[in-house]
Design a protein around this motif. Structure first.
Motif, PDB file in Angstrom:
ATOM      1  N   UNK A   1      52.635  41.606  43.553  1.00 42.11           N
ATOM      2  CA  UNK A   1      51.288  41.930  43.117  1.00 42.11           C
ATOM      3  C   UNK A   1      51.118  41.433  41.693  1.00 42.11           C
ATOM      4  N   UNK A   2      50.088  40.594  41.484  1.00 40.93           N
ATOM      5  CA  UNK A   2      49.808  40.081  40.152  1.00 40.93           C
ATOM      6  C   UNK A   2      48.642  40.875  39.582  1.00 40.93           C
ATOM      7  N   UNK A   3      48.823  41.358  38.369  1.00 36.78           N
ATOM      8  CA  UNK A   3      47.792  42.196  37.762  1.00 36.78           C
ATOM      9  C   UNK A   3      47.019  41.478  36.668  1.00 36.78           C
ATOM     10  N   UNK A   4      47.446  40.271  36.268  1.00 35.97           N
ATOM     11  CA  UNK A   4      46.695  39.578  35.237  1.00 35.97           C
ATOM     12  C   UNK A   4      45.555  38.780  35.877  1.00 35.97           C
ATOM     13  N   UNK A   5      44.434  38.719  35.202  1.00 34.55           N
ATOM     14  CA  UNK A   5      43.233  38.039  35.711  1.00 34.55           C
ATOM     15  C   UNK A   5      42.750  37.077  34.642  1.00 34.55           C
ATOM     16  N   UNK A   6      42.384  35.852  35.063  1.00 36.09           N
ATOM     17  CA  UNK A   6      41.785  34.882  34.148  1.00 36.09           C
ATOM     18  C   UNK A   6      40.295  34.819  34.463  1.00 36.09           C
ATOM     19  N   UNK A   7      39.478  35.026  33.449  1.00 38.37           N
ATOM     20  CA  UNK A   7      38.033  34.993  33.640  1.00 38.37           C
ATOM     21  C   UNK A   7      37.473  33.901  32.744  1.00 38.37           C
ATOM     22  N   UNK A   8      36.768  32.964  33.342  1.00 33.14           N
ATOM     23  CA  UNK A   8      36.047  31.932  32.596  1.00 33.14           C
ATOM     24  C   UNK A   8      34.569  32.195  32.789  1.00 33.14           C
TER      25      UNK A   8
ATOM     26  N   UNK B   1      15.397  31.442  31.438  1.00 33.91           N
ATOM     27  CA  UNK B   1      15.957  31.685  32.763  1.00 33.91           C
ATOM     28  C   UNK B   1      17.444  31.396  32.671  1.00 33.91           C
ATOM     29  N   UNK B   2      18.199  32.339  32.156  1.00 35.92           N
ATOM     30  CA  UNK B   2      19.611  32.135  31.900  1.00 35.92           C
ATOM     31  C   UNK B   2      20.400  32.308  33.183  1.00 35.92           C
ATOM     32  N   UNK B   3      21.484  31.536  33.281  1.00 35.63           N
ATOM     33  CA  UNK B   3      22.363  31.629  34.432  1.00 35.63           C
ATOM     34  C   UNK B   3      23.771  31.786  33.934  1.00 35.63           C
ATOM     35  N   UNK B   4      24.449  32.842  34.349  1.00 36.29           N
ATOM     36  CA  UNK B   4      25.824  33.100  33.948  1.00 36.29           C
ATOM     37  C   UNK B   4      26.727  32.842  35.121  1.00 36.29           C
ATOM     38  N   UNK B   5      27.790  32.111  34.867  1.00 33.61           N
ATOM     39  CA  UNK B   5      28.766  31.804  35.933  1.00 33.61           C
ATOM     40  C   UNK B   5      30.113  32.363  35.525  1.00 33.61           C
ATOM     41  N   UNK B   6      30.677  33.212  36.385  1.00 34.48           N
ATOM     42  CA  UNK B   6      31.987  33.808  36.136  1.00 34.48           C
ATOM     43  C   UNK B   6      32.969  33.279  37.154  1.00 34.48           C
ATOM     44  N   UNK B   7      34.054  32.684  36.681  1.00 37.67           N
ATOM     45  CA  UNK B   7      35.139  32.204  37.541  1.00 37.67           C
ATOM     46  C   UNK B   7      36.328  33.117  37.332  1.00 37.67           C
TER      47      UNK B   7
END
Length: 167
Positions: free
Chosen positions: A144-151, A159-165
């Motif tokens: 189980x991996x508990x670290x998360x990378x968020x870009x 009209x803003x657009x947010x993209x989360x990877x």
């Protein structure tokens, strides 16, 4: 339409002969083979009487209806007549059912209620007969991996657009 005339000589032509042959072929190709179409409108220039009824003016009409349009019209008339027949049949059946007593209606619906009860009983028996599979899907080591990378990136002003990877 007539076919274009073929060249008469099969040997290589000189420049002068080729130009003459090309002019002959073009002149034959651009000759009108049909007369010019006639006008499709009619204007009556006879003066109208100052009083009384206006005499009728003959207006010839030579419309040609395509076969597909005539077929569609006949088919739609047939569908309409069939719909009227089905509607009359339904009206007669419903008129007959409207004059039935309560006991008669209950007797008519009794087989349907029995079939519904039988279907429900079979469904319940099948669902109870199935057992859950106790074996686990995982047959190996689990990490189980508990670290998360968020870009995250946002573009736009109104009209803003947010993209989360998330990885």
């Amino acid at each position: 339409m007539e076919p274009l005339p073929q060249p008469t000589a099969h040997l290589p032509l000189t420049d002068r002969e080729a130009a003459a042959e090309a002019e002959r072929i073009l002149a034959a190709a651009y000759q009108p083979s049909h007369p010019a179409p006639t006008a499709t409108h009619y204007r009556d220039d006879t003066p109208l009487p100052t009083h009384g009824p206006t005499p009728p003016v003959p207006q010839p009409d030579h419309r040609i209806v395509p076969a597909w349009a005539a077929g569609t019209a006949v088919a739609s008339i047939g569908v309409g007549a069939g719909s009227v027949g089905l509607g009359c049949c339904a009206w007669l059946v419903l008129q007959g059912l409207a004059s039935v007593t309560l006991y008669g209606v209950l007797m008519v619906t009794l087989p349907f209620a029995g079939a519904a009860m039988l279907t429900t009983a079979i469904g319940c028996a099948v669902s109870k007969a199935r057992k859950a599979d106790p074996t686990s899907v995982y047959k190996g080591p689990v990490t189980q991996k508990t670290e998360i990378q968020v870009n995250s990136s946002t573009r736009g002003m109104f009209f803003a657009r947010t993209r989360n990877d998330i990885r």
